[in-house]
Design an enzyme around this catalytic site. Structure first.
Site, PDB file in Angstrom:
ATOM      1  N   GLY A   1       0.842  -1.198   0.000  1.00  0.00           N
ATOM      2  CA  GLY A   1       0.000   0.000   0.000  1.00  0.00           C
ATOM      3  C   GLY A   1       0.879   1.250   0.000  1.00  0.00           C
ATOM      4  O   GLY A   1       0.711   2.159  -0.820  1.00  0.00           O
ATOM      5  N   HIS A   2       1.844   1.289   0.920  1.00  0.00           N
ATOM      6  CA  HIS A   2       2.775   2.425   0.958  1.00  0.00           C
ATOM      7  C   HIS A   2       3.545   2.526  -0.368  1.00  0.00           C
ATOM      8  O   HIS A   2       3.737   3.619  -0.911  1.00  0.00           O
ATOM      9  CB  HIS A   2       3.808   2.238   2.075  1.00  0.00           C
ATOM     10  CG  HIS A   2       3.249   2.175   3.459  1.00  0.00           C
ATOM     11  ND1 HIS A   2       3.231   1.013   4.188  1.00  0.00           N
ATOM     12  CD2 HIS A   2       2.707   3.126   4.257  1.00  0.00           C
ATOM     13  CE1 HIS A   2       2.705   1.251   5.389  1.00  0.00           C
ATOM     14  NE2 HIS A   2       2.370   2.522   5.452  1.00  0.00           N
TER      15      HIS A   2
ATOM     16  N   GLN B   1      -0.657  11.302  17.390  1.00  0.00           N
ATOM     17  CA  GLN B   1      -1.909  10.834  16.786  1.00  0.00           C
ATOM     18  C   GLN B   1      -2.409   9.548  17.417  1.00  0.00           C
ATOM     19  O   GLN B   1      -3.404   8.986  16.971  1.00  0.00           O
ATOM     20  CB  GLN B   1      -1.780  10.707  15.264  1.00  0.00           C
ATOM     21  CG  GLN B   1      -0.890   9.580  14.783  1.00  0.00           C
ATOM     22  CD  GLN B   1      -0.676   9.664  13.282  1.00  0.00           C
ATOM     23  OE1 GLN B   1      -0.028  10.584  12.774  1.00  0.00           O
ATOM     24  NE2 GLN B   1      -1.222   8.723  12.541  1.00  0.00           N
TER      25      GLN B   1
ATOM     26  N   GLY C   1      -3.257   7.580   1.012  1.00  0.00           N
ATOM     27  CA  GLY C   1      -4.053   6.435   0.590  1.00  0.00           C
ATOM     28  C   GLY C   1      -5.535   6.622   0.878  1.00  0.00           C
ATOM     29  O   GLY C   1      -5.910   7.171   1.917  1.00  0.00           O
TER      30      GLY C   1
ATOM     31  N   GLN D   1      -8.756  10.784   6.754  1.00  0.00           N
ATOM     32  CA  GLN D   1      -7.460  11.465   6.863  1.00  0.00           C
ATOM     33  C   GLN D   1      -7.179  12.271   5.587  1.00  0.00           C
ATOM     34  O   GLN D   1      -6.724  13.422   5.648  1.00  0.00           O
ATOM     35  CB  GLN D   1      -6.363  10.428   7.092  1.00  0.00           C
ATOM     36  CG  GLN D   1      -4.960  10.979   6.982  1.00  0.00           C
ATOM     37  CD  GLN D   1      -3.918   9.954   7.377  1.00  0.00           C
ATOM     38  OE1 GLN D   1      -3.656   9.768   8.547  1.00  0.00           O
ATOM     39  NE2 GLN D   1      -3.333   9.285   6.405  1.00  0.00           N
TER      40      GLN D   1
ATOM     41  N   MET E   1      -4.412  -3.781   2.941  1.00  0.00           N
ATOM     42  CA  MET E   1      -3.088  -3.878   3.564  1.00  0.00           C
ATOM     43  C   MET E   1      -2.960  -2.823   4.656  1.00  0.00           C
ATOM     44  O   MET E   1      -3.412  -1.690   4.494  1.00  0.00           O
ATOM     45  CB  MET E   1      -2.002  -3.683   2.517  1.00  0.00           C
ATOM     46  CG  MET E   1      -1.913  -4.848   1.582  1.00  0.00           C
ATOM     47  SD  MET E   1      -0.447  -4.765   0.573  1.00  0.00           S
ATOM     48  CE  MET E   1      -0.697  -6.238  -0.396  1.00  0.00           C
ATOM     49  N   SER E   2      -2.356  -3.221   5.778  1.00  0.00           N
ATOM     50  CA  SER E   2      -2.161  -2.308   6.893  1.00  0.00           C
ATOM     51  C   SER E   2      -1.010  -2.846   7.749  1.00  0.00           C
ATOM     52  O   SER E   2      -0.893  -4.065   7.926  1.00  0.00           O
ATOM     53  CB  SER E   2      -3.435  -2.252   7.746  1.00  0.00           C
ATOM     54  OG  SER E   2      -3.157  -1.668   9.004  1.00  0.00           O
ATOM     55  N   SER E   3      -0.212  -1.940   8.273  1.00  0.00           N
ATOM     56  CA  SER E   3       0.855  -2.375   9.186  1.00  0.00           C
ATOM     57  C   SER E   3       0.256  -3.108  10.379  1.00  0.00           C
ATOM     58  O   SER E   3       0.880  -3.990  10.968  1.00  0.00           O
ATOM     59  CB  SER E   3       1.658  -1.173   9.661  1.00  0.00           C
ATOM     60  OG  SER E   3       2.061  -0.385   8.558  1.00  0.00           O
TER      61      SER E   3
HETATM   62  P1  AMP Z   1       0.624   4.819   7.627  1.00  0.00           P
HETATM   63  O1  AMP Z   1       2.037   4.348   7.583  1.00  0.00           O
HETATM   64  O2  AMP Z   1      -0.354   3.787   8.079  1.00  0.00           O
HETATM   65  O3  AMP Z   1       0.463   6.161   8.306  1.00  0.00           O
HETATM   66  O4  AMP Z   1       0.223   5.085   6.112  1.00  0.00           O
HETATM   67  C1  AMP Z   1       0.956   5.973   5.309  1.00  0.00           C
HETATM   68  C2  AMP Z   1       0.177   6.260   4.047  1.00  0.00           C
HETATM   69  O5  AMP Z   1      -0.052   5.043   3.343  1.00  0.00           O
HETATM   70  C3  AMP Z   1      -1.212   6.857   4.333  1.00  0.00           C
HETATM   71  O6  AMP Z   1      -1.482   7.873   3.363  1.00  0.00           O
HETATM   72  C4  AMP Z   1      -2.122   5.679   4.166  1.00  0.00           C
HETATM   73  O7  AMP Z   1      -3.438   6.035   3.783  1.00  0.00           O
HETATM   74  C5  AMP Z   1      -1.424   4.926   3.052  1.00  0.00           C
HETATM   75  N1  AMP Z   1      -1.831   3.516   3.071  1.00  0.00           N
HETATM   76  C6  AMP Z   1      -1.825   2.682   4.125  1.00  0.00           C
HETATM   77  N2  AMP Z   1      -2.328   1.471   3.775  1.00  0.00           N
HETATM   78  C7  AMP Z   1      -2.668   1.561   2.469  1.00  0.00           C
HETATM   79  C8  AMP Z   1      -3.236   0.662   1.515  1.00  0.00           C
HETATM   80  N3  AMP Z   1      -3.572  -0.579   1.861  1.00  0.00           N
HETATM   81  N4  AMP Z   1      -3.430   1.091   0.253  1.00  0.00           N
HETATM   82  C9  AMP Z   1      -3.101   2.370  -0.097  1.00  0.00           C
HETATM   83  N5  AMP Z   1      -2.548   3.259   0.740  1.00  0.00           N
HETATM   84  C10 AMP Z   1      -2.335   2.871   2.003  1.00  0.00           C
END
Ligand code: AMP
Length: 292
Positions: A33-34, A58, A144, A150, A181-183
């Protein structure tokens, strides 16, 4: 690829970079995703910068700041492989030194959904994004759709504070079974991981209903609830059919809506959303409502 920790080093490293500069802000523990944001920035910009910063402001006091997954060497290798020019990895003390007391608050669009369930979250997001935009002065910044509210908050902030930065919102990248996808997916045990697909199944059911003519916002929320109710491990925090510009909850017939949900699977809180109807997340509200 240049990696900087201090703000003076970052400022110096930015000087020779060709413009337009694209910025991809992240909290690290990177996934596809990132990387989709990085690749889009690479296509559109002469230089690409990323930040890796788990932003304490946050996270709420009961949230997962300490447990949030981190792997800086792996993240840097992934960014380098995708052609990133510059990465900023500041410490919390560099961003919020002793005595820090300045915060950015975006009002109405932050109020509902995630903002309501995570008090202070968007104040932290808006503040760090403001600081990142000041530090990098990017021509474009990439976010994303996964975090749709956000993105809406950041569009509003960018317009209201006159940042000369174009906000690009990229599609949600999913696992083959639909899970966004997500951390935070790394928190899920194998049973929870299977259960987590219910978020996507719920959104898909509502999207299909819309596609065959269902326009009632209350009914679309009911469809989300009904699918989520089939998964015993899912504890629903909210389901929403909201106006994509204002994020106000909708009732009755709608042509466009952001369908979103927040669900606990065990201790892990997951969010996801889909757009129905034709729209871009959060155009300016200015034409609809005058400032207070
Ligand atoms: P984070 O590291 O969770 O703060 O995410 C950093 C950026 O990546 C943010 O703009 C999120 O919206 C984007 N992001 C996270 N997961 C995804 C995903 N599965 N698909 C697209 N963008 C993502």
């Amino acid at each position: 690829m240049i990696v900087c920790e201090s703000l003076p080093d970052l400022r110096q490293a930015l000087v020779p970079l060709a413009k337009p500069l694209g910025l991809v802000p992240t909290m690290g523990y990177l996934h596809d995703g990132h990387l989709s944001l990085v690749r889009r920035a690479r296509q559109e910009c002469a230089s690409v910068a990323a930040s890796i910063f788990v932003n304490p402001s946050q996270f709420g006091p009961q949230e997962d700041l300490a447990a949030y997954p981190r792997d800086l060497p792996r993240d840097l290798a992934m960014l380098e492989a995708d052609g990133v020019d510059l990465v900023w990895t500041p410490s919390p003390e560099a961003v919020y030194p002793p005595g820090y007391q300045t915060w950015v608050t975006v009002e109405r669009v932050s109020a509902g959904l995630e903002g309501e369930r995570r008090p202070g979250h968007f104040r932290g997001v808006a503040t760090i994004v403001t600081k990142l935009f000041h530090a990098f002065q990017p021509q474009k910044a990439y976010f994303g759709h996964k975090d749709a509210q956000q993105a809406a908050v950041i569009r509003r902030l960018t317009a209201d504070l006159d940042f000369p930065t174009e906000i690009v919102v990229c599609p949600t990248v999913r696992e083959p079974d639909g899970l966004a996808m997500s951390s935070r997916n790394t928190y899920l045990d194998p049973g929870e991981r299977r259960a987590a697909t219910v978020l996507y199944r719920a959104l898909e059911a509502a999207r299909r209903a819309y596609a065959v003519g269902e326009r009632d916002a209350d009914r679309l929320r009911q469809i989300l609830q009904a699918v989520l109710a089939q998964e015993p491990r899912a504890e629903v925090q909210y389901v929403s059919a909201a106006d994509p510009d204002t994020l106000q909850e909708l009732h009755g017939p709608v042509e466009r809506a952001l369908l979103s949900l927040a669900v606990f699977i065990g201790k892990t809180r997951l969010i996801d959303n889909v757009a129905v109807g034709d729209f871009v997340i959060a155009r300016s509200e200015a034409t609809k409502q005058s400032p207070e």
